[in-house]
Design an enzyme around this catalytic site. Structure first.
Site, PDB file in Angstrom:
ATOM      1  N   CYS A  77     -16.983 -10.095  63.545  1.00 20.25           N
ATOM      2  CA  CYS A  77     -17.004  -9.224  62.230  1.00 20.25           C
ATOM      3  C   CYS A  77     -18.005  -8.160  62.387  1.00 20.25           C
ATOM      4  O   CYS A  77     -19.276  -8.726  62.457  1.00 20.25           O
ATOM      5  CB  CYS A  77     -16.933 -10.638  61.083  1.00 20.25           C
ATOM      6  SG  CYS A  77     -17.088  -9.387  59.390  1.00 20.25           S
ATOM      7  N   CYS A  88     -23.429  -1.602  50.217  1.00 19.19           N
ATOM      8  CA  CYS A  88     -22.062  -1.132  49.728  1.00 19.19           C
ATOM      9  C   CYS A  88     -22.142  -0.374  48.529  1.00 19.19           C
ATOM     10  O   CYS A  88     -23.043  -1.007  47.695  1.00 19.19           O
ATOM     11  CB  CYS A  88     -20.972  -1.941  49.906  1.00 19.19           C
ATOM     12  SG  CYS A  88     -19.346  -1.387  49.587  1.00 19.19           S
ATOM     13  N   CYS A 112     -18.764  -9.749  45.284  1.00 18.46           N
ATOM     14  CA  CYS A 112     -19.304  -9.661  46.620  1.00 18.46           C
ATOM     15  C   CYS A 112     -20.716  -9.437  46.526  1.00 18.46           C
ATOM     16  O   CYS A 112     -21.205  -8.634  45.871  1.00 18.46           O
ATOM     17  CB  CYS A 112     -18.662  -8.514  46.917  1.00 18.46           C
ATOM     18  SG  CYS A 112     -19.402  -7.863  48.770  1.00 18.46           S
ATOM     19  N   GLU A 125     -18.287  -0.486  53.218  1.00 15.64           N
ATOM     20  CA  GLU A 125     -17.078   0.178  53.032  1.00 15.64           C
ATOM     21  C   GLU A 125     -16.818   1.356  54.238  1.00 15.64           C
ATOM     22  O   GLU A 125     -17.124   2.303  54.278  1.00 15.64           O
ATOM     23  CB  GLU A 125     -16.624   0.698  51.835  1.00 15.64           C
ATOM     24  CG  GLU A 125     -15.648   1.509  51.608  1.00 15.64           C
ATOM     25  CD  GLU A 125     -14.232   1.015  52.100  1.00 15.64           C
ATOM     26  OE1 GLU A 125     -13.854  -0.089  51.503  1.00 15.64           O
ATOM     27  OE2 GLU A 125     -13.474   1.435  52.792  1.00 15.64           O
ATOM     28  N   SER A 175     -10.654  -3.087  57.239  1.00 14.91           N
ATOM     29  CA  SER A 175     -10.468  -3.411  55.948  1.00 14.91           C
ATOM     30  C   SER A 175     -11.241  -2.511  54.818  1.00 14.91           C
ATOM     31  O   SER A 175     -12.310  -2.047  55.040  1.00 14.91           O
ATOM     32  CB  SER A 175     -10.960  -4.844  55.646  1.00 14.91           C
ATOM     33  OG  SER A 175     -10.869  -5.335  54.324  1.00 14.91           O
ATOM     34  N   SER A 213      -8.231  -4.620  50.603  1.00 10.43           N
ATOM     35  CA  SER A 213      -8.569  -5.678  49.973  1.00 10.43           C
ATOM     36  C   SER A 213      -7.911  -5.571  48.363  1.00 10.43           C
ATOM     37  O   SER A 213      -8.561  -4.843  47.644  1.00 10.43           O
ATOM     38  CB  SER A 213     -10.332  -5.541  49.783  1.00 10.43           C
ATOM     39  OG  SER A 213     -10.793  -5.939  50.921  1.00 10.43           O
ATOM     40  N   LEU A 214      -6.671  -6.169  48.237  1.00  5.25           N
ATOM     41  CA  LEU A 214      -6.192  -6.100  47.176  1.00  5.25           C
ATOM     42  C   LEU A 214      -6.703  -7.004  45.814  1.00  5.25           C
ATOM     43  O   LEU A 214      -7.126  -6.597  44.957  1.00  5.25           O
ATOM     44  CB  LEU A 214      -4.700  -6.410  47.524  1.00  5.25           C
ATOM     45  CG  LEU A 214      -3.523  -6.208  46.517  1.00  5.25           C
ATOM     46  CD1 LEU A 214      -3.643  -4.546  46.727  1.00  5.25           C
ATOM     47  CD2 LEU A 214      -2.063  -6.549  46.898  1.00  5.25           C
ATOM     48  N   ASN A 215      -6.554  -8.222  46.316  1.00  3.96           N
ATOM     49  CA  ASN A 215      -7.417  -9.314  45.333  1.00  3.96           C
ATOM     50  C   ASN A 215      -6.946  -9.335  43.947  1.00  3.96           C
ATOM     51  O   ASN A 215      -7.577  -9.981  43.134  1.00  3.96           O
ATOM     52  CB  ASN A 215      -8.915  -8.825  45.225  1.00  3.96           C
ATOM     53  CG  ASN A 215      -9.637  -8.790  46.546  1.00  3.96           C
ATOM     54  OD1 ASN A 215      -9.277  -9.427  47.487  1.00  3.96           O
ATOM     55  ND2 ASN A 215     -10.699  -7.956  46.696  1.00  3.96           N
ATOM     56  N   ASN A 266     -15.986 -17.295  48.533  1.00  6.89           N
ATOM     57  CA  ASN A 266     -17.201 -18.121  48.883  1.00  6.89           C
ATOM     58  C   ASN A 266     -18.428 -17.923  47.875  1.00  6.89           C
ATOM     59  O   ASN A 266     -18.827 -16.640  47.513  1.00  6.89           O
ATOM     60  CB  ASN A 266     -17.661 -17.482  50.214  1.00  6.89           C
ATOM     61  CG  ASN A 266     -16.750 -18.048  51.402  1.00  6.89           C
ATOM     62  OD1 ASN A 266     -16.810 -19.073  51.615  1.00  6.89           O
ATOM     63  ND2 ASN A 266     -16.065 -17.192  51.930  1.00  6.89           N
ATOM     64  N   CYS A 325     -18.291 -13.098  55.308  1.00  9.51           N
ATOM     65  CA  CYS A 325     -18.669 -11.827  55.769  1.00  9.51           C
ATOM     66  C   CYS A 325     -19.364 -11.049  54.816  1.00  9.51           C
ATOM     67  O   CYS A 325     -19.235 -10.710  53.596  1.00  9.51           O
ATOM     68  CB  CYS A 325     -17.548 -11.069  56.231  1.00  9.51           C
ATOM     69  SG  CYS A 325     -16.991 -11.194  57.801  1.00  9.51           S
TER      70      CYS A 325
END
Ligand code: SAH
Ligand code: SF4
Length: 400
Positions: free
Chosen positions: A148, A155, A162, A207, A236, A259-261, A337, A380
């Site tokens: 990864c 970001c 996140c 990103e 991603s 990354s729809l989420n 997470n 990650c």
């Protein structure tokens, strides 16, 4: 168990005070240009490429096909190999290793090694793992692995769930720093892309499509001299439409994950403010421009947040969205997470299973991503921020 520690190597390097120029990260043409003063023939540049990208040397002294005086002249002019260095290692009981890797200014990024890893494409992979190859594999505890990779330090996108977002954007990584994470990890693991099945996921910090040029330069190095097939890489994005449109034109490109989420703009705006700039319909239209390879599918990543996007109605709405999409897609479900001071809750395992079941019953390919390395901080992109938050001294200890 966790380990920490610095690895420093003595390198044939520029004299003290001279400016240093990293060679790792440069393409064949860029290497020729950078070393123009030495008048090297193309075969010398190819030898250098092999040394940098296949042998992953950290010292110019190790370019053995070059005469010694050439190695010394190039080093004295201020050039160095420039392979990024692993400065801290965290090892999980499940075999996952997380690294902090130093870039050219000493700032670190997070990279993760997942033996037998499920970076997103293993669950329904078309090809089985290769049989144990001759030449060293017999001793290894893994037959395939996923790395990864980070694309930025921090970001700018500000997704609410996140931890990387809390850093803000510190800076972009260079192509050498992106591809260099892979080289440093392969070297540490004695892994060989030509022999071992190595997958890459660009799902670490940052990103990728907001650092587009460096990211794609890194992809070309990885797919070219570093010999990792583009079909084994997945990038991603949170849905940066101009980036997706450029990506659609690339002759060499990884697989694509979005990354729809959330199943609709209202829910998504609450957790991903970027939705106000690029609503889901625009993102999906842009994805529709990407010409997929045979049997290739786009991945929708969906981080399940208890009470936010994990209800049965959300699953039903997601089914409709996948059916409406103009391209084949599958869904990767990820139980959120937790991180310090991030105001969300993990879904119950039963809720994750029920969500998956509901998608599958409606014929949508849905997989649950196994959490890896929970004991060393799972998601990650979360390690660096966690380290930044914790007082640290040599060896780190993490609990869930
Ligand atoms: N910035 C890119 C790539 C890095 S994030 C992107 O957002 O797509 C990689 C994945 O990790 C994304 O799908 C993101 O939704 C997910 N993620 C972020 N924080 C998480 C957390 N706390 N738990 C689980 N997944 C998380
Ligand atoms: Fe950035 Fe991805 Fe985290 Fe969103 S989920 S803040 S885009 S790293």
């Amino acid at each position: 168990m966790t380990t920490g520690g610095k690895v420093r190597t003595q390198a044939l390097d520029a004299p003290a005070g001279a400016p240093v120029h990293a060679l790792f990260g440069l393409s064949n043409e860029e290497l020729s240009g950078a070393l123009g003063e030495f008048g090297l023939l193309p075969y010398r540049i190819r030898q250098l490429e092999t040394a940098l990208y296949r042998n992953r040397i950290s010292d110019l002294e190790a370019i053995t096909p070059w005469p010694k005086d050439l190695r010394q002249k190039v080093a004295s002019a201020g050039f160095r190999a420039g392979l990024p260095e692993i400065v801290q290692t965290f090892r999980s009981v499940d075999g996952t290793e997380r690294y902090l890797i130093a870039g050219h200014d000493g700032q670190t990024v997070e990279t993760v090694w997942m033996p037998e890893g499920d970076g997103g494409e293993d669950e329904d992979s078309d090809s089985p793992a290769p049989p144990e190859a001759a030449g060293g594999s017999a001793k290894k505890a893994w037959s395939r692995a996923t790395i990864c990779v980070s694309s930025q330090i921090g970001c700018a996108v500000n997704c609410q769930f996140c931890l990387t977002a809390r850093l803000g954007i510190v800076r972009n990584l260079t192509a050498g720093e992106i591809a260099g994470q892979v080289a440093a990890v392969l070297k540490r693991q004695s892994a060989e892309p030509g022999r071992d099945r190595i997958n890459l996921v660009f799902m670490g910090m940052g990103e990728p499509f907001l650092n587009y040029d460096a990211f794609m330069d890194a992809v070309r190095l990885l797919a070219g001299p570093m010999e990792i097939p583009e079909s084994r890489m997945t990038v991603s994005t949170s849905g940066i439409v101009p980036g997706i449109l450029r990506f659609a034109q690339e002759p060499v490109r990884p697989r694509l994950a979005i990354s729809l989420n959330a199943p609709n703009d209202a829910v998504r705006e609450g957790i991903m403010p970027i939705t106000r700039k690029w609503p889901m319909a625009e993102v999906l239209d842009a994805v529709g421009q990407v010409r997929l390879r045979q049997r290739e599918r786009v991945t929708f990543e969906y981080v399940l947040l208890a009470g936010v996007n994990d209800a049965p109605e959300h699953a039903d709405e997601l089914v409709r969205l996948v059916r409406r999409a103009q391209f084949p897609a599958k869904v990767n479900l990820i139980a959120w997470n937790p991180g310090p001071d991030v105001p969300f809750a993990m879904p119950a395992p039963e809720a994750v299973a029920a969500f998956q079941q509901r998608l599958r019953e409606e014929g949508v390919a849905a997989f649950v991503r196994r959490p890896r390395g929970r004991d060393i901080y799972a998601a990650c992109g979360q390690l660096k921020k966690t380290v930044a938050l914790e007082p640290r001294e040599g060896v780190q200890q993490w609990s869930k």
